[in-house]
Structure formats: C-alpha cells, structure tokens
Design a protein around this motif. Sequence first.
Motif, PDB file in Angstrom:
ATOM      1  N   VAL A  44       0.848  -1.188   0.000  1.00  0.00           N
ATOM      2  CA  VAL A  44       0.000   0.000   0.000  1.00  0.00           C
ATOM      3  C   VAL A  44       0.885   1.240   0.000  1.00  0.00           C
ATOM      4  CG1 VAL A  44      -1.743   1.307   1.252  1.00  0.00           C
ATOM      5  CG2 VAL A  44      -1.845  -1.202   1.204  1.00  0.00           C
ATOM      6  N   ARG A  45       0.601   2.166  -0.901  1.00  0.00           N
ATOM      7  CA  ARG A  45       1.389   3.397  -0.965  1.00  0.00           C
ATOM      8  C   ARG A  45       0.951   4.349   0.144  1.00  0.00           C
ATOM      9  NH1 ARG A  45       3.265   6.406  -6.504  1.00  0.00           N
ATOM     10  NH2 ARG A  45       4.529   8.062  -5.557  1.00  0.00           N
ATOM     11  N   MET A  46       1.922   4.863   0.867  1.00  0.00           N
ATOM     12  CA  MET A  46       1.643   5.751   1.997  1.00  0.00           C
ATOM     13  C   MET A  46       2.617   6.922   2.009  1.00  0.00           C
ATOM     14  SD  MET A  46       1.015   3.289   5.311  1.00  0.00           S
ATOM     15  CE  MET A  46      -0.234   2.010   5.342  1.00  0.00           C
ATOM     16  N   GLN A  47       2.175   8.002   2.665  1.00  0.00           N
ATOM     17  CA  GLN A  47       3.054   9.112   2.994  1.00  0.00           C
ATOM     18  C   GLN A  47       3.199   9.113   4.513  1.00  0.00           C
ATOM     19  OE1 GLN A  47       0.394   9.761   0.662  1.00  0.00           O
ATOM     20  NE2 GLN A  47       1.960   9.226  -0.845  1.00  0.00           N
ATOM     21  N   VAL A  48       4.425   9.050   5.000  1.00  0.00           N
ATOM     22  CA  VAL A  48       4.649   8.967   6.444  1.00  0.00           C
ATOM     23  C   VAL A  48       5.712   9.980   6.853  1.00  0.00           C
ATOM     24  CG1 VAL A  48       4.050   6.516   6.495  1.00  0.00           C
ATOM     25  CG2 VAL A  48       6.445   7.188   6.212  1.00  0.00           C
ATOM     26  N   PHE A  49       5.720  10.263   8.148  1.00  0.00           N
ATOM     27  CA  PHE A  49       6.737  11.162   8.713  1.00  0.00           C
ATOM     28  C   PHE A  49       7.393  10.447   9.882  1.00  0.00           C
ATOM     29  CE2 PHE A  49       8.336  14.531  11.460  1.00  0.00           C
ATOM     30  CZ  PHE A  49       9.030  15.318  10.543  1.00  0.00           C
ATOM     31  N   LEU A  50       8.663  10.070   9.718  1.00  0.00           N
ATOM     32  CA  LEU A  50       9.393   9.335  10.756  1.00  0.00           C
ATOM     33  C   LEU A  50      10.328  10.268  11.516  1.00  0.00           C
ATOM     34  CD1 LEU A  50      10.565   6.006   9.036  1.00  0.00           C
ATOM     35  CD2 LEU A  50       8.776   6.273  10.731  1.00  0.00           C
ATOM     36  N   PRO A  51      10.258  10.265  12.848  1.00  0.00           N
ATOM     37  CA  PRO A  51      11.249  11.029  13.620  1.00  0.00           C
ATOM     38  C   PRO A  51      12.630  10.380  13.467  1.00  0.00           C
ATOM     39  CG  PRO A  51       9.879   9.699  15.074  1.00  0.00           C
ATOM     40  CD  PRO A  51       9.271   9.599  13.710  1.00  0.00           C
ATOM     41  N   TYR A  52      13.679  11.143  13.681  1.00  0.00           N
ATOM     42  CA  TYR A  52      15.032  10.639  13.493  1.00  0.00           C
ATOM     43  C   TYR A  52      15.356   9.489  14.448  1.00  0.00           C
ATOM     44  CZ  TYR A  52      16.058  14.491  10.336  1.00  0.00           C
ATOM     45  OH  TYR A  52      16.051  15.348   9.262  1.00  0.00           O
ATOM     46  N   SER A  53      14.617   9.380  15.536  1.00  0.00           N
ATOM     47  CA  SER A  53      14.849   8.278  16.484  1.00  0.00           C
ATOM     48  C   SER A  53      14.475   6.921  15.888  1.00  0.00           C
ATOM     49  CB  SER A  53      14.038   8.513  17.762  1.00  0.00           C
ATOM     50  OG  SER A  53      12.650   8.605  17.468  1.00  0.00           O
ATOM     51  N   GLU A  54      13.741   6.919  14.761  1.00  0.00           N
ATOM     52  CA  GLU A  54      13.338   5.674  14.115  1.00  0.00           C
ATOM     53  C   GLU A  54      14.307   5.273  13.006  1.00  0.00           C
ATOM     54  OE1 GLU A  54      10.908   3.628  14.843  1.00  0.00           O
ATOM     55  OE2 GLU A  54      10.133   4.817  16.520  1.00  0.00           O
ATOM     56  N   CYS A  64      10.953  -2.140   1.198  1.00  0.00           N
ATOM     57  CA  CYS A  64       9.854  -1.400   0.580  1.00  0.00           C
ATOM     58  C   CYS A  64      10.378  -0.523  -0.551  1.00  0.00           C
ATOM     59  CB  CYS A  64       9.149  -0.515   1.621  1.00  0.00           C
ATOM     60  SG  CYS A  64       8.444  -1.435   3.008  1.00  0.00           S
ATOM     61  N   LYS A  65       9.489  -0.211  -1.479  1.00  0.00           N
ATOM     62  CA  LYS A  65       9.857   0.683  -2.564  1.00  0.00           C
ATOM     63  C   LYS A  65       9.644   2.119  -2.102  1.00  0.00           C
ATOM     64  CE  LYS A  65       8.968   1.693  -7.443  1.00  0.00           C
ATOM     65  NZ  LYS A  65       8.203   1.313  -8.651  1.00  0.00           N
ATOM     66  N   VAL A  66      10.738   2.898  -2.034  1.00  0.00           N
ATOM     67  CA  VAL A  66      10.686   4.283  -1.570  1.00  0.00           C
ATOM     68  C   VAL A  66      10.735   5.202  -2.781  1.00  0.00           C
ATOM     69  CG1 VAL A  66      11.804   6.054  -0.173  1.00  0.00           C
ATOM     70  CG2 VAL A  66      11.810   3.667   0.607  1.00  0.00           C
ATOM     71  N   TYR A  67       9.686   6.001  -2.965  1.00  0.00           N
ATOM     72  CA  TYR A  67       9.630   6.919  -4.106  1.00  0.00           C
ATOM     73  C   TYR A  67      10.378   8.213  -3.834  1.00  0.00           C
ATOM     74  CZ  TYR A  67       5.966   3.762  -5.754  1.00  0.00           C
ATOM     75  OH  TYR A  67       5.272   2.654  -6.163  1.00  0.00           O
ATOM     76  N   SER A  68      10.291   8.694  -2.599  1.00  0.00           N
ATOM     77  CA  SER A  68      10.987   9.939  -2.269  1.00  0.00           C
ATOM     78  C   SER A  68      11.137  10.047  -0.756  1.00  0.00           C
ATOM     79  CB  SER A  68      10.222  11.161  -2.798  1.00  0.00           C
ATOM     80  OG  SER A  68       8.979  11.298  -2.120  1.00  0.00           O
ATOM     81  N   GLN A  69      12.124  10.833  -0.332  1.00  0.00           N
ATOM     82  CA  GLN A  69      12.285  11.138   1.092  1.00  0.00           C
ATOM     83  C   GLN A  69      12.842  12.550   1.232  1.00  0.00           C
ATOM     84  OE1 GLN A  69      14.927   8.356   2.991  1.00  0.00           O
ATOM     85  NE2 GLN A  69      16.755   9.102   1.979  1.00  0.00           N
ATOM     86  N   GLU A  70      12.324  13.265   2.192  1.00  0.00           N
ATOM     87  CA  GLU A  70      12.751  14.639   2.439  1.00  0.00           C
ATOM     88  C   GLU A  70      13.154  14.778   3.912  1.00  0.00           C
ATOM     89  OE1 GLU A  70       9.659  17.295   1.361  1.00  0.00           O
ATOM     90  OE2 GLU A  70       9.422  16.486  -0.674  1.00  0.00           O
ATOM     91  N   PHE A  71      14.341  15.319   4.143  1.00  0.00           N
ATOM     92  CA  PHE A  71      14.839  15.493   5.505  1.00  0.00           C
ATOM     93  C   PHE A  71      14.392  16.857   6.029  1.00  0.00           C
ATOM     94  CE2 PHE A  71      17.581  12.424   3.515  1.00  0.00           C
ATOM     95  CZ  PHE A  71      17.785  11.480   4.505  1.00  0.00           C
ATOM     96  N   GLU A  72      13.672  16.838   7.141  1.00  0.00           N
ATOM     97  CA  GLU A  72      13.191  18.058   7.770  1.00  0.00           C
ATOM     98  C   GLU A  72      13.811  18.192   9.161  1.00  0.00           C
ATOM     99  OE1 GLU A  72       8.959  18.175   7.609  1.00  0.00           O
ATOM    100  OE2 GLU A  72       8.884  17.803   5.428  1.00  0.00           O
ATOM    101  N   GLU A  73      13.432  19.243   9.860  1.00  0.00           N
ATOM    102  CA  GLU A  73      14.076  19.539  11.140  1.00  0.00           C
ATOM    103  C   GLU A  73      13.865  18.439  12.173  1.00  0.00           C
ATOM    104  OE1 GLU A  73      14.112  23.020  14.610  1.00  0.00           O
ATOM    105  OE2 GLU A  73      12.906  23.268  12.796  1.00  0.00           O
ATOM    106  N   ASN A  74      12.682  17.863  12.229  1.00  0.00           N
ATOM    107  CA  ASN A  74      12.359  16.893  13.277  1.00  0.00           C
ATOM    108  C   ASN A  74      12.260  15.451  12.779  1.00  0.00           C
ATOM    109  OD1 ASN A  74      12.109  18.934  15.273  1.00  0.00           O
ATOM    110  ND2 ASN A  74      10.063  19.424  14.476  1.00  0.00           N
ATOM    111  N   GLY A  75      12.453  15.252  11.490  1.00  0.00           N
ATOM    112  CA  GLY A  75      12.327  13.889  10.992  1.00  0.00           C
ATOM    113  C   GLY A  75      12.401  13.816   9.479  1.00  0.00           C
TER     114      GLY A  75
END
Length: 426
Positions: free
Chosen positions: A373-383, A394-405
């Motif tokens: 299932v395709r999802m958009q998620v936000f993982l904290p850096y602790s994960e 899993c197939k990762v289409y994109s990832q963006e690094f933000e301040e908190n995760g």
Amino acid sequence: MYETTAKRERAVLVGLQTGRQPDFLWKLAFEELKGLVETAGAEVISDVVQARKYPEPSTYIGKGKLQELAAVVKELEANLAVFDSELSPAQVRNLEQALDCKVLDRTQIILDIFAGRARTKEGKLQVELAQLVYSLPRLTGRGIAMSRLGGGIGTRGPGETKLEVDRRRIRQRIADLRAELREVRQHRQTQRQQRKKREIPVLALVGYTNAGKSTLLHTMIERFGTGSHVADSGRNRLFDTLDPTTRRIELPGGKSIIVTDTVGFIQRLPHQLVDAFRATLEETAEADLLLHVVDASHPEYEIQMETVYQVLEDLDASRKSIITVLNKMDLVKEEWLPDDPCSEHTFRLSSKSGKGIAELAAWVASRLNRSAVRMQVFLPYSEGPFLSKLHAKCKVYSQEFEENGIRLDLDVIPEYRERIAPFKVN
C-alpha cells in the motif's frame, strides 16, 4: 577441467594450520583447495601440512618442513607447489629457489580458474582487473610463477603479458579497467531503474559454488521462461558459471519476474575478485528477493551456508528477504533436514529432476504478490533502524529530511503496516 593437449601439471598441496580457526573448518578449506587445483587442470599427487602458531615470514612454512617438502617435490617429480594461503612476493621467490618448481597460492589458483571461465566482455574485464591488482605489488622478484616460458596454471589470460609492462602501464591499465567497469555499473543501474518503473520484481540466485544455481535457473526457464533459454552444462565443477545470467520468467498466476544467476561464493574468496565483480554482485544487493541455493548433499553444507551469509554481509545484502532451497535432495540419505533459521522459508527439492520446483514457484509468486500500500509517512530521526528496514524491503519513491524527521513516500508491505501506522500522514 580445461581441454588442453599439454601434459597436466603435477601439484603438491601445502597447508599451514595455525589454530586460528576450528580444525574441521581448516580441513574443509584445505580439501576445497584440492578441488580448486583439479578444476584448474592440475593433478594433485600429494600434500604436506604443518601445524605452527605463525607462518614463517620468509618461507611461510618452517625450515624443517620446507626440506621435507623439497624432498617430496623431487621424489614425485612435481612441477607445481600450491599453498593454502596468499603468499608475499618474497615468500614466493624464496620458495621457488628452495623447491626448484613453480609456486602458486590459493588466490592465484582462483584467479586462474576465473580467467579460463570468463566469456563475456564484462567478465573478462573483471578478471583482468583482479589479476592486475594482485600482480602489481608482485612485479619485483618475479620467478618461475611469472615466467612467460613456463606456461600452465597461473599464466592464462592477462597474466601472460606481465613481463611486458612496467608498473606505470599496469596502473594505467587498472585505471582504464575501473573506468570501463564504472560504465558497466551505471548501465546496470539504469536497467534496474527501468525494471523498477515497470514494477518487475527481481529474484537473485545466490549460494556456494557448485550448489546447483545454474541448473535450478535452467529448470525454471524450461518450465516458466518467456524468452531465450540458457544452456545448462550439467557439469559438476567449481565456478562453472562466471558470467551472470538474467532471464524473465512468468510464475503461476501470471506474475512476471526477473531471475539472475550470480557467481558462486567460496571460503576466503579473494578480495580482488569481490572488488572487481562488485558491478555484478550489486545485482544481489538490489534484488527484491534472494534465493539461497544450498547443496544439501555436501557433508559440510551448513558451513557453506555460513560462508554465503558472510559474503552477503560484506555486500550489504544480508538484510534482504531470503528464501533457502536445500537442493540435490535426490542425493541426500536423510529424509529430513532442518530449516534455515535465517530465511523466511526453506524448500527441499532437486533442480536436476525438477521435483519441488512447482511448489517453489507457487510460493515465490505468492510472496511477491503480497499487496503493498502506498503511503506518505513522517518518521522522527529516532526511528533510524526502522527506516533502514523500510529501505531494504519497501519501494521508496521519495524522502525529504526536515528539522524533526524524515518525510517519506513509499509502498508499505503488509508486515510493516501496523508498525508504520502511527507515522502515517493524512
């Protein structure tokens, strides 16, 4: 073995048991050396073994054992001495002077076999690179082993021109080969990206050399292939397949997959070969599923399995989903063998007779057909550890690094849905 009109070389094997590994592991590796030498085309006529804490810096074995070895070589009229570990240039020079015959080590034997097995341009490039990297620090003090007039094992392939090039030209050739192989890696990466766009899963066959990977691939193609077939030599020999073979097959239920057969592994696989064949071995690291083929009839098959897992660890592919196939069950006396605890599932079959192939294909089709299932998620850096698992399975289409995760767009397989649910972004 290679077809040749020349008289077979007569080899004496030399082993040094230092106690750094268990006795049974050392014996297995030494017996494997015999198989390698015979595969290279020589006749093994005797062996000499010494037990000591450390190798002798100048001659690898001790003075007394060296005298014994010289007597054996002279009495049996041997013209080749093969040592079970990599020798330094000085050791080779001193040993050849003492024995008056050609001296090779385990690495040279494996490189020689690879030189005789390479058929494609890519395979020849990889073997040449490995040979040149090995020979560069050994240019000084060349003895019998580097003689162009001697011929025989250890002189095939690019090794024949070692005396005609100096260090500068060899370094330049190494640089040229690495540049060509970088292009190969880029080409393979482009192919993998295209397969991912078409969402065609990749199944990579891995395993110890002579485990039956090529025969299994041949049988699968015969039953499920959609394109050109691949010849199965049926030969029971080490490193029978060197150049990788990739074919598209259609599994039960209409699921199309790409199956790749890779070079077999072995204990103490020379690092020169691992580096040179990295473009090929990356197919393993990038596969969606690994099929670990095991020769269940081998008395030390469990040790061979451990060797394969160690190589996969070195290739950063150990986190991949692995299915174990206990092959050659038609040669196994025991009716039951334990499952592999490191894999998702263990199959018992005979790739030669085809028994069990249908069950394997059906299971693989079911495994690859599990809906993601395709999802958009936000993982904290602790994960961070969980993120590594997501990238591996899993197939990762994109990832963006933000301040908190990290914000991810990916296909989530069923086994991770519950775990990732708290991080889902609406």
